[in-house]
Design an enzyme around this catalytic site. Structure first.
Site, PDB file in Angstrom:
ATOM      1  CE  LYS A  78     -11.137  -2.756  -4.656  1.00  0.00           C
ATOM      2  NZ  LYS A  78     -10.461  -1.859  -5.632  1.00  0.00           N
ATOM      3  CB  THR A  80      -4.173  -9.500  -6.829  1.00  0.00           C
ATOM      4  OG1 THR A  80      -3.139  -8.569  -6.484  1.00  0.00           O
ATOM      5  CG2 THR A  80      -3.561 -10.865  -7.076  1.00  0.00           C
ATOM      6  NE  ARG A 101      -9.321   1.864  -9.499  1.00  0.00           N
ATOM      7  CZ  ARG A 101      -9.174   1.967  -8.199  1.00  0.00           C
ATOM      8  NH1 ARG A 101      -9.438   3.105  -7.593  1.00  0.00           N
ATOM      9  NH2 ARG A 101      -8.772   0.942  -7.478  1.00  0.00           N
ATOM     10  CE  LYS A 112      -3.564   1.341  -2.796  1.00  0.00           C
ATOM     11  NZ  LYS A 112      -4.715   1.669  -3.669  1.00  0.00           N
ATOM     12  CB  ALA A 280     -12.190   5.040  -4.806  1.00  0.00           C
ATOM     13  CG  PHE A 308     -10.829   2.692  -1.453  1.00  0.00           C
ATOM     14  CD1 PHE A 308      -9.587   2.155  -1.124  1.00  0.00           C
ATOM     15  CD2 PHE A 308     -10.884   4.039  -1.766  1.00  0.00           C
ATOM     16  CE1 PHE A 308      -8.442   2.938  -1.094  1.00  0.00           C
ATOM     17  CE2 PHE A 308      -9.742   4.840  -1.737  1.00  0.00           C
ATOM     18  CZ  PHE A 308      -8.529   4.282  -1.398  1.00  0.00           C
ATOM     19  CG  PHE A 388      -3.097 -13.427   2.369  1.00  0.00           C
ATOM     20  CD1 PHE A 388      -2.006 -12.580   2.390  1.00  0.00           C
ATOM     21  CD2 PHE A 388      -4.254 -13.006   1.714  1.00  0.00           C
ATOM     22  CE1 PHE A 388      -2.061 -11.320   1.786  1.00  0.00           C
ATOM     23  CE2 PHE A 388      -4.317 -11.762   1.111  1.00  0.00           C
ATOM     24  CZ  PHE A 388      -3.217 -10.917   1.146  1.00  0.00           C
ATOM     25  CD1 TRP A 416       0.077 -11.880  -4.892  1.00  0.00           C
ATOM     26  CD2 TRP A 416       1.192 -13.764  -4.449  1.00  0.00           C
ATOM     27  NE1 TRP A 416       1.384 -11.543  -4.615  1.00  0.00           N
ATOM     28  CE2 TRP A 416       2.092 -12.673  -4.344  1.00  0.00           C
ATOM     29  CE3 TRP A 416       1.671 -15.051  -4.212  1.00  0.00           C
ATOM     30  CZ2 TRP A 416       3.433 -12.827  -4.011  1.00  0.00           C
ATOM     31  CZ3 TRP A 416       3.025 -15.218  -3.894  1.00  0.00           C
ATOM     32  CH2 TRP A 416       3.883 -14.106  -3.788  1.00  0.00           C
TER      33      TRP A 416
END
Length: 563
Positions: A78, A80, A101, A112, A280, A308, A388, A416
């Protein structure tokens, strides 16, 4: 990004090889000059209060909110996509500012890894932002613990407020995942060591002071909010606030610089404001109002994110942050990956690289619920397929056709690998829905609804649940809070991010489930009531193999293994 004959570079290697402009050059793109910013080294700055006040006369730019499906261990990207979309809009000649954030050291060193985007869609300096940045989280930690110390000292020095030591609700904080600190006892060792009582630690990003900072509009508002925070109850079971203790000024003093938004840049030099980061699934999960509103005064377009999935971050952005800030998104982007959708369809993580059309079709029900939620708020939206390398043509085609069948705008996104160039299609779709899809934004509940009605509305309309079940303690608190006059506040649901339900194992789109509310907490400074569901904790623990195990620093002081 692939280099011929070499292994693909990691996110941190890409960041370390990127050209970083002096922050003054980035600031000038959005009309900020030397007297408007306060330097934190070459590549970071804070925006001055004087400039923020001056900007208020400017018209607001268009606001784009990025959210996602329920996250999985497969990753959604998200942040990215948020960064890549901002860069894509810049490539299209739009004056764009990104608002994100601040990462927490808990998740960064836990499960993470870093939280500054990925690949060619990152914010820089990535190492600084993921570690100590400009010290905002340390200031919040210090203010939180100063309040705890002042509270304990008050009880030790005569307890004029008649605070019941058994009913102190203010916890200490540290910005790490440390399960051993969830429940502690303080004041042991005799009369000189304080009043013995049970205590505990929250992770800093779950502290109400973090939420207060993120929802404040200026220093005076910060002080007002700090003064309202409930820290304990007295012997008559009446709430005791920071104002009663008389220390809101001292706390604001510790936070005076942390309240200023931070300016950095993306790899492609799009200005990015990174400020605040409440959890979140515990707090409201959005960056600060001051950051978003300041970005909107400087850019024609602002791309921001909420934590999230749409059931948590977006719902809280719309019901809590939007109400406080007087902002509403002009469009929403819902990020989905084929990997995560297959996981929602029942595929284990180690099999996600194999094509599985049936699982993808089943997992699409999760995406469908989130699109219905955003539509219920009356907002136009676009689905971003974060691509991906293992995604097959058949899987991508299925997802695109599914979106077309449901009249949902969709864009294949490759930020990405390609940075802003990989987000041009998404940017164009977003611009199109902003211009053409004129829906009417509306809240799903009114502030005049009872707390129970608000919770039930979220459970049924946002999560798709059958009903809500309150514990005996929560039912008692509902009545007490209404009697205290707190019933007109919005609700901040503390729920697992992995499922629409409060059971993290129920992936996809579960049906006929009950949400269990075990406890309510008044957060009067933040201006909401927290409803704790399931097994949610305000201090996470570390996984069996923390990300920290793979982190190091080289002889030049450069980070290794941050992400």
């Amino acid at each position: 990004m692939h280099v011929s004959g070499k292994q693909p570079m990691s996110d941190i290697e890409i960041a370390q090889n990127a050209e970083v402009l002096p922050i003054q050059q980035v600031a000038e793109k959005i009309g900020l000059y030397e007297d408007d910013i306060e330097y934190y080294g070459k590549y970071k700055a804070k925006i001055s209060y004087e400039k923020i006040k001056e900007l208020q006369k400017n018209k607001d730019g268009k606001l784009i909110l990025v959210t996602s499906i329920n996250p999985t261990p497969a990753g959604e990207g998200k942040s990215t996509v948020t960064v890549g979309l901002g860069d894509a809009l810049s490539k299209l000649g739009k004056k764009t500012v990104i608002a994100l954030r601040e990462p927490s050291l808990g998740p960064t060193m836990g499960i993470k890894g870093g939280a500054t985007g990925g690949g060619r869609a990152q914010v820089l300096p990535m190492e600084d932002i993921n570690l100590h940045f400009t010290g905002d989280l340390h200031a919040i930690t210090t203010a939180n613990n100063a309040l705890a110390a002042l509270l304990d000292n008050h009880m030790q020095q005569g307890n004029k407020l008649r605070i019941d030591q058994r009913r102190v609700v203010w916890k200490r904080a540290v910005d790490l995942n440390d399960r051993a600190l969830r429940e502690v006892v303080v004041g042991l060792g005799g009369p000189a060591q304080g009043i013995p009582r049970e205590d505990g630690f929250d992770i800093t990003v779950a502290s109400e002071i973090m939420a207060v900072l993120c929802l404040s509009t200026d220093l005076e508002d910060l002080k007002r909010r700090l003064s309202r925070m409930v820290i304990a109850y007295d012997l008559d079971k009446k709430p005791v606030t920071v104002k009663d203790l008389g220390v809101q000024g001292a706390l604001a003093l510790l936070l005076k610089d942390a309240l200023k938004p931070n300016l950095v840049q993306t790899i492609e030099h799009t200005p990015a404001i990174i400020h605040g980061g409440p959890f979140a699934n515990i707090a409201h999960g959005c960056n600060s109002i001051m950051a978003t509103k300041t970005a909107a005064k400087m850019g024609d377009f602002v791309v921001t994110e909420a934590g999230f999935g749409a059931d948590l971050g977006a719902e809280k952005f719309l019901h809590i942050k939007s109400r406080n800030a007087g902002l509403q998104p002009d469009a929403v982007v819902i990020v989905a990956t084929i990997r995560a959708l297959k996981m929602h369809g029942g595929v284990p993580k180690n099999e996600l690289t194999h094509e599985n059309i049936m699982a993808l079709e089943k997992g699409l029900e999760n995406l469908k619920k989130h699109t219905e939620t955003i539509a219920a708020f009356g907002l136009p939206f676009v689905v971003a397929i974060n691509k991906f390398s293992a995604d097959t043509e058949s899987e991508v085609s299925l997802l695109e056709k599914w979106c077309d069948k449901h009249s949902i705008p969709v864009a294949l996104t490759e930020v990405w690998e390609k940075g802003g160039a990989g987000g041009i299609s998404l940017a164009e779709k977003v611009l199109h829905v902003i211009e053409s899809d004129k829906r009417q934004f509306n809240y799903l509940y009114d502030l005049s609804d009872s707390l129970e009605e608000k919770i039930r509305t979220i459970v049924q309309q946002v999560y798709g649940g059958k009903d809500v079940e309150f514990s005996v303690a929560a039912l008692k608190q509902l009545k007490e809070f209404e009697d205290q006059g707190w019933g007109n506040l919005p609700v901040c649901m503390a729920k697992t991010q992995y499922s629409l339900s409060d059971d993290p194992s129920k992936l996809g789109r579960p049906e006929d489930f009950i949400i269990h509310v075990r406890e309510l907490k008044p957060k009067l400074g933040a201006g909401f009531i927290v409803a704790l569901t399931g097994e949610m904790m305000t201090m996470p623990g570390l996984p069996k193999e923390p990300a920290a195990n793979h982190m190091d620093v080289d002889e030049r002081g450069r980070a290794i293994g941050l992400f």
